[in-house]
Design a protein around this motif. Structure first.
Motif, PDB file in Angstrom:
ATOM      1  N   SER A   4      58.566  31.550  59.006  1.00 45.27           N
ATOM      2  CA  SER A   4      57.415  31.356  59.876  1.00 45.27           C
ATOM      3  C   SER A   4      56.655  32.672  59.996  1.00 45.27           C
ATOM      4  N   ARG A   5      55.360  32.626  59.818  1.00 47.24           N
ATOM      5  CA  ARG A   5      54.489  33.797  59.959  1.00 47.24           C
ATOM      6  C   ARG A   5      53.494  33.517  61.068  1.00 47.24           C
ATOM      7  N   LYS A   6      53.015  34.574  61.723  1.00 47.29           N
ATOM      8  CA  LYS A   6      52.180  34.379  62.900  1.00 47.29           C
ATOM      9  C   LYS A   6      50.955  35.289  62.860  1.00 47.29           C
ATOM     10  N   ALA A   7      49.856  34.756  63.308  1.00 45.57           N
ATOM     11  CA  ALA A   7      48.643  35.520  63.555  1.00 45.57           C
ATOM     12  C   ALA A   7      48.056  35.017  64.864  1.00 45.57           C
ATOM     13  N   THR A   8      47.338  35.869  65.532  1.00 46.98           N
ATOM     14  CA  THR A   8      46.686  35.468  66.775  1.00 46.98           C
ATOM     15  C   THR A   8      45.192  35.774  66.697  1.00 46.98           C
ATOM     16  N   ALA A   9      44.405  34.954  67.378  1.00 47.52           N
ATOM     17  CA  ALA A   9      42.970  35.174  67.476  1.00 47.52           C
ATOM     18  C   ALA A   9      42.565  35.070  68.940  1.00 47.52           C
ATOM     19  N   ARG A  10      41.692  35.963  69.347  1.00 48.49           N
ATOM     20  CA  ARG A  10      41.135  35.933  70.699  1.00 48.49           C
ATOM     21  C   ARG A  10      39.625  35.886  70.572  1.00 48.49           C
ATOM     22  N   TRP A  11      39.004  35.004  71.330  1.00 51.63           N
ATOM     23  CA  TRP A  11      37.547  34.872  71.318  1.00 51.63           C
ATOM     24  C   TRP A  11      37.029  35.018  72.735  1.00 51.63           C
ATOM     25  N   GLU A  12      35.925  35.742  72.891  1.00 54.92           N
ATOM     26  CA  GLU A  12      35.296  35.912  74.203  1.00 54.92           C
ATOM     27  C   GLU A  12      33.815  35.601  74.079  1.00 54.92           C
ATOM     28  N   GLY A  13      33.322  34.704  74.933  1.00 55.10           N
ATOM     29  CA  GLY A  13      31.902  34.409  74.975  1.00 55.10           C
ATOM     30  C   GLY A  13      31.512  33.195  74.161  1.00 55.10           C
ATOM     31  N   ASP A  14      30.194  32.990  74.077  1.00 56.87           N
ATOM     32  CA  ASP A  14      29.685  31.834  73.343  1.00 56.87           C
ATOM     33  C   ASP A  14      29.743  32.112  71.840  1.00 56.87           C
ATOM     34  N   LEU A  15      29.388  31.097  71.042  1.00 54.71           N
ATOM     35  CA  LEU A  15      29.527  31.205  69.594  1.00 54.71           C
ATOM     36  C   LEU A  15      28.698  32.338  68.995  1.00 54.71           C
ATOM     37  N   LYS A  16      27.418  32.395  69.323  1.00 53.07           N
ATOM     38  CA  LYS A  16      26.540  33.349  68.636  1.00 53.07           C
ATOM     39  C   LYS A  16      26.627  34.772  69.168  1.00 53.07           C
ATOM     40  N   SER A  17      26.791  34.955  70.453  1.00 51.81           N
ATOM     41  CA  SER A  17      26.833  36.323  70.973  1.00 51.81           C
ATOM     42  C   SER A  17      28.244  36.778  71.323  1.00 51.81           C
ATOM     43  N   GLY A  18      29.194  35.870  71.229  1.00 56.98           N
ATOM     44  CA  GLY A  18      30.572  36.240  71.538  1.00 56.98           C
ATOM     45  C   GLY A  18      31.191  37.090  70.444  1.00 56.98           C
ATOM     46  N   ARG A  19      32.429  37.455  70.674  1.00 57.94           N
ATOM     47  CA  ARG A  19      33.144  38.253  69.672  1.00 57.94           C
ATOM     48  C   ARG A  19      34.618  37.909  69.737  1.00 57.94           C
ATOM     49  N   GLY A  20      35.265  38.176  68.620  1.00 59.40           N
ATOM     50  CA  GLY A  20      36.676  37.868  68.553  1.00 59.40           C
ATOM     51  C   GLY A  20      37.467  38.968  67.871  1.00 59.40           C
TER      52      GLY A  20
END
Length: 144
Positions: A4-20
């Motif tokens: 098993s391998r793992k990665a994580t993603a975090r997103w903040e904000g709306d689609l166009k101006s947000g960032r991850g």
């Protein structure tokens, strides 16, 4: 038991101006690597899912090809693979094609034998299997 391998993603904000940010805690290779709308759909610095899929596919295919060549009695000297993932915006973002391009130095094998093994590796590497809904093209050539 499998691996098993793992990665994580975090997103903040709306689609166009947000960032991850994306991290791979097991290897530590990516630690808060930036991604966003403009790194995916534009040319802003940062990664994107399609680039990561291309990297995974190129790496997996190269390993599968090496294994299959070795099993056939032709261990490779080198294999270099690039993968290109196309993302169409028609009808919503959709991966529409993957192009693998591999060049290999393999002593003692002819072009047709190499091509047959490369086609098998394309069909059977785990990433190819996972991406089977997307057409995958292969350009495979022997060098030297």
């Amino acid at each position: 038991m499998g691996i098993s391998r793992k990665a994580t993603a975090r997103w903040e904000g709306d689609l166009k101006s947000g960032r991850g940010s994306i991290s791979t805690p097991q290897s530590g290779l990516m630690d808060g690597t930036r991604y966003g709308f403009n790194s995916r759909f534009g040319d802003e610095k940062g990664t994107n899912p399609e680039e990561l899929i291309a990297a995974a596919h190129a790496g997996c295919f190269s390993m599968a090809l090496s294994a299959k060549l070795t099993e056939a009695g032709h261990p490779p000297e080198s294999i270099e693979t690039s993968a290109e993932v196309d993302l169409s915006m028609e009808g919503g973002p959709t991966m529409t094609a993957i192009r693998l391009k591999t060049r290999a130095k393999v002593p003692g094998i002819d072009a047709s034998g190499f091509r047959a093994i490369a086609d098998d590796a394309k069909q059977n590497c785990p990433v190819s299997k996972a991406l089977s809904a997307v057409p995958i093209e292969l350009d495979a050539e022997l060098e030297g």
